[in-house]
Every structure is written in C-alpha cells, then in structure tokens.
Design a protein around this motif. Structure first.
Motif, short mmCIF file in Angstrom:
data_model
loop_
_atom_site.label_atom_id
_atom_site.label_comp_id
_atom_site.label_asym_id
_atom_site.label_seq_id
_atom_site.Cartn_x
_atom_site.Cartn_y
_atom_site.Cartn_z
N ILE A 109 17.32 -10.10 -24.99
CA ILE A 109 17.14 -9.50 -24.67
C ILE A 109 16.41 -9.43 -23.28
O ILE A 109 15.31 -10.22 -23.68
CB ILE A 109 17.22 -8.13 -24.98
N TYR A 110 16.88 -9.36 -22.14
CA TYR A 110 16.77 -9.85 -20.65
C TYR A 110 15.44 -8.95 -20.69
O TYR A 110 15.87 -7.24 -20.34
CB TYR A 110 16.84 -9.92 -19.60
N ILE A 111 14.08 -8.53 -20.27
CA ILE A 111 13.39 -7.35 -20.30
C ILE A 111 12.34 -7.84 -18.82
O ILE A 111 11.95 -9.09 -18.28
CB ILE A 111 12.39 -7.41 -21.27
N ASP A 112 13.10 -6.51 -18.07
CA ASP A 112 12.68 -7.54 -16.14
C ASP A 112 11.01 -6.51 -16.40
O ASP A 112 10.44 -5.62 -17.00
CB ASP A 112 12.84 -6.02 -15.37
N MET A 117 16.24 -3.01 -17.10
CA MET A 117 16.86 -3.94 -17.75
C MET A 117 17.73 -4.14 -16.47
O MET A 117 19.12 -4.34 -16.75
CB MET A 117 17.57 -2.81 -18.61
N GLN A 118 18.08 -4.11 -15.78
CA GLN A 118 18.93 -4.82 -14.61
C GLN A 118 19.39 -6.53 -14.47
O GLN A 118 20.56 -6.90 -14.80
CB GLN A 118 18.05 -5.05 -13.30
N GLU A 160 28.05 -5.51 -26.28
CA GLU A 160 27.75 -4.30 -27.24
C GLU A 160 26.43 -4.56 -27.54
O GLU A 160 25.46 -4.19 -28.52
CB GLU A 160 28.51 -3.61 -28.04
N TYR A 161 25.86 -5.80 -27.77
CA TYR A 161 24.85 -6.51 -27.73
C TYR A 161 23.43 -6.00 -27.86
O TYR A 161 23.29 -5.74 -26.63
CB TYR A 161 24.21 -8.55 -27.46
N SER A 162 22.70 -5.27 -28.46
CA SER A 162 21.20 -4.58 -28.23
C SER A 162 21.90 -3.70 -27.60
O SER A 162 20.82 -3.03 -26.55
CB SER A 162 20.62 -5.26 -27.61
N ASN A 163 22.56 -2.71 -27.72
CA ASN A 163 23.27 -1.30 -26.47
C ASN A 163 22.35 -0.10 -26.24
O ASN A 163 22.74 -0.18 -25.66
CB ASN A 163 24.74 -1.71 -27.18
N ALA A 164 21.77 -0.45 -27.71
CA ALA A 164 20.33 0.93 -28.26
C ALA A 164 19.46 0.92 -26.97
O ALA A 164 18.81 2.09 -25.95
CB ALA A 164 19.76 0.93 -29.46
N THR A 165 19.22 -0.08 -26.25
CA THR A 165 18.45 -0.90 -25.44
C THR A 165 18.69 -0.02 -23.85
O THR A 165 17.66 -0.06 -22.75
CB THR A 165 17.45 -1.93 -25.12
N LEU A 166 20.41 0.07 -24.23
CA LEU A 166 20.50 0.10 -22.59
C LEU A 166 20.31 1.84 -22.02
O LEU A 166 21.50 2.37 -20.66
CB LEU A 166 21.94 -0.08 -22.66
N ALA A 167 20.04 2.40 -22.94
CA ALA A 167 20.17 4.74 -22.87
C ALA A 167 19.58 4.23 -21.65
O ALA A 167 18.02 4.20 -21.45
CB ALA A 167 19.64 4.76 -24.50
N GLY A 168 20.43 5.56 -21.25
CA GLY A 168 19.80 6.49 -19.62
C GLY A 168 19.44 5.33 -18.60
O GLY A 168 19.04 5.17 -17.64
#
Length: 207
Positions: A109-112, A117-118, A160-168
């Motif tokens: 997961i790339y964290i800015d 999450m861009q 779909e990988y780690s899509n929970a981190t994409l909420a919001g």
C-alpha cells in the motif's frame, strides 16, 4: 536463528524503541517505528528519532546485524493545512542521512504524506492498464471464457487489494478506479469506448 533466540532479539529491540517513546511494528525482517507529536514539537521528535535509530544501530552491530539504510524510508504525515510545517531536511540515520519521502510503500500500500491515497490509486491504475494492454494482444487467440478468467485473475486483484483503505476517497480518485473496471469489461465484451458499459458490468456481477 532458532525461534527462542529470534523472540529474544525481537523483545529486546521492541523495548529499546519503546524506551524513546515510539511504537514499533515488526513484520518479517522489516521494522517500522511510529511516533506522533504536535506541529511545534516536530524538531524534538526528530531528535528523539535520531537518538533511537543510533541506539538501534549500535544494538544491531553488537548482535552482528546490519541496518540497511538503502531500504530505509522516512515519512512525515500531516493534513494538507499542516504540510508547510513539516521538515524537509535530511535526518540522521545511524552513520548516514535520509531525506523524507512524499510516499512510502507499506505491505503493498502506498501511503502519501497527506494520507490522500493518491499515489496508491495512481500506481494501481497504471499497473492494471499495463496488464490489460498485454491481455488485449491475445484477445482474439483465446476463447472468451478464458480471456474473462485471465482478466479476473490478473487485473481485478490489483484493483481490489487493500480496498478497505480506500474508503472515503474523493470522487475523482474513485472515478480513476472505476475506469479500470470499465476498460476491463469493454475488453471482455468487445465494446467500443462510446458504448454504454452498465449492462456489461451487471452481467459480470461487477460493481
């Protein structure tokens, strides 16, 4: 290294990091160090972090281990309104220095630095379209069911990988993710870009 010895090493390293007021997270051979502070206390946090890494470096040398500076990264996180208060100068990491990054990769997961999450969306979309381009070259050479299975197996997991981190996420980032699904559905159904995609998405049971 035996399991008992590894547990002893891990426990000693965790205690050493926590002594400096940081929270460690260990995964396989990677060690992450987390800390937080108010904007006015950033210089103090940086000094404590340097002192912590110095002690970790000394501990590793005494145990015949090596701190891999080339794979070490530093990320300051803050809201967009606080970005100007973050430090951009290099920080001492043992015998070397390291420059803060604008984004880091953590378990895929790339964290800015602004937690937008861009970067993760950009990398995911680029990777998905790269795979789609490769699959399109064999579209006429394999049965449609096989092609759909290849798209489902090679493209959708990246999306779909780690899509929970994409909420919001804001709409413009969600639209970029949706563009991958649309392109994948068009390639399977043989639709042109000008044709509607909703029916194809429904037939594939895709959102």
């Amino acid at each position: 290294m035996s399991p008992i010895l590894f547990i002893w090493y891990t426990g000693e390293l965790i205690g050493l990091i926590e002594k400096h007021g940081f929270r460690p997270h260990l995964y396989a051979d990677d060690t992450q160090v987390y800390g937080r502070c108010t904007p006015s206390a950033i210089p103090d946090l940086q000094q404590r972090l340097s002192a912590c890494i110095d002690e970790v470096h000394s501990w590793m040398r005494s145990n015949q281990l090596q701190l891999n500076v080339n794979k070490s990264e530093l990320l300051w996180c803050a809201t967009a309104r606080r970005q100007h208060q973050l430090l951009t100068c290099p920080i001492r990491l043992g015998p070397d220095t390291i420059t803060p990054s604008t984004a880091v990769r953590d378990l895929g997961i790339y964290i800015d630095l602004d937690l937008s999450m861009q970067t993760h969306v950009q990398r995911s979309v680029a990777g998905c379209f790269a795979v789609l381009c490769q699959l399109c070259s064999i579209w006429r050479l394999v049965p449609s069911t096989v092609y759909q299975s290849l798209v489902t197996a090679l493209v959708l997991p990246r999306l779909e990988y780690s899509n929970a981190t994409l909420a919001g996420l804001p709409a413009y980032l969600l639209n970029r993710l949706q563009s991958v699904l649309n392109a994948a559905a068009r390639s399977i159904a043989g639709l042109r870009c000008s044709e509607h995609i909703t029916d194809a998405l429904v037939s594939f049971n895709w959102l």
